[in-house]
Design an enzyme around this catalytic site. Structure first.
Site, PDB file in Angstrom:
ATOM      1  CB  SER A   1      -0.900   0.019   1.242  1.00 30.27           C
ATOM      2  OG  SER A   1      -1.602   1.250   1.340  1.00 30.27           O
TER       3      SER A   1
ATOM      4  CE1 TYR B   1      -4.356  -2.464   4.457  1.00 31.73           C
ATOM      5  CE2 TYR B   1      -3.790  -0.143   4.233  1.00 31.73           C
ATOM      6  CZ  TYR B   1      -4.081  -1.364   3.660  1.00 31.73           C
ATOM      7  OH  TYR B   1      -4.083  -1.494   2.299  1.00 31.73           O
TER       8      TYR B   1
END
Length: 276
Positions: free
Chosen positions: A142, A155
């Site tokens: 990400s 995350y």
């Protein structure tokens, strides 16, 4: 799309929805046989039925369960014969202030986002080495792993850990012809997200404002991410390993305007968030 993966066999986790589904579709379009896993068994069945007689095999699995993770590669080899490419896409995305994160939430996030990809990389690498064959692994990390976005601490940390594992496996396995790279998506509108935005005008307006951070002035699509995966998995990237390709419309590297008045305008609010 030319069938540049004809004769190749690809394992994709998280293949029933969003970016993972686009990756499955893209590899099938490119001639590969695909083995897709996902925790959503019903969506996997629908995906298989949609593709008809194309070479797609599906396998429900909960990546939080080590035993189920360890069963994936043997199941894929049984139906495909061999695996040439692994794509670790499946992930969970919890959010909330860092001070509120409970230990169980931390463990659950890292189980799916870090431990499962690690075990699958081990198993696919051992399979490739046993065959004496080269191969490719592509991890979906990400842009948040590179540029923090709050409040998504665990995350972001899990994706940064997966990025570190990407370089570690690339370094240790390069000598046996296994390339390991990552794609780091930025703001990407999946069909599931689009449905949520269509139902919530305020959320859509927030994403529209967010595009002010993106030099290309649009959000990404699942296909944008899938095309990056196919590049890294294929022969055109044959001398590329240990790299993270950031697919975010230039956000991470784009900087900011000293005077916001000089910034290019946002697209009209009624224009699709993904451009066009």
């Amino acid at each position: 799309m030319t069938e540049r993966f004809e004769g190749k066999h690809v394992l994709v986790t998280g293949g029933a929805h969003g970016i993972g589904r686009a990756i499955v579709d893209a590899f099938l379009d490119a001639g590969a046989g695909v083995f897709a896993t996902d925790v959503d068994a019903r969506a996997l069945t629908a995906l298989r039925d949609e593709h008809g007689d194309r070479p797609l095999h599906v396998h429900p699995a909960d990546l939080a369960d080590v035993a189920q993770v360890r069963a994936i590669v043997p199941a894929a080899v049984e139906v495909l014969g061999e695996i040439d490419v692994l794509v670790n896409d499946a992930a969970v995305q919890p959010d909330g202030p860092a001070l509120d994160v409970a230990p169980d939430a931390l463990d659950a996030c890292f189980a799916v986002n870090v431990r499962a990809p690690f075990l699958l990389m081990q198993d696919v690498a051992r399979h490739l080495i046993g065959r004496g064959a080269p191969g490719s692994i592509v991890n979906i990390t990400s842009a948040n792993a590179i540029r923090n976005e709050s409040p998504e601490s665990i995350y972001n940390a899990s994706k940064a850990a997966l990025g570190a594992l990407t370089t570690a496996f690339a370094h240790e396995l390069g000598h046996v012809g296994i390339r390991v790279n990552a794609v780091a998506p930025g703001e990407t509108i999946t069909p599931e997200v689009q449905a949520e935005l269509d139902a919530d005008p305020e959320a859509r307006a927030a994403v529209h404002r967010y595009l002010g951070k993106v030099p290309l002035r649009r959000a990404g699509t699942p296909r944008d991410q899938a095309m990056a995966v196919l590049f890294l998995a294929g022969d055109d990237a044959g001398f590329v390993t240990g790299q993270t390709l950031i697919v975010d419309g230039g956000e991470v590297g784009g900087g900011s305007w000293y005077d916001d008045a000089l910034a290019p305008p946002l697209p009209p609010p009624d224009r699709p968030l993904t451009g066009g």
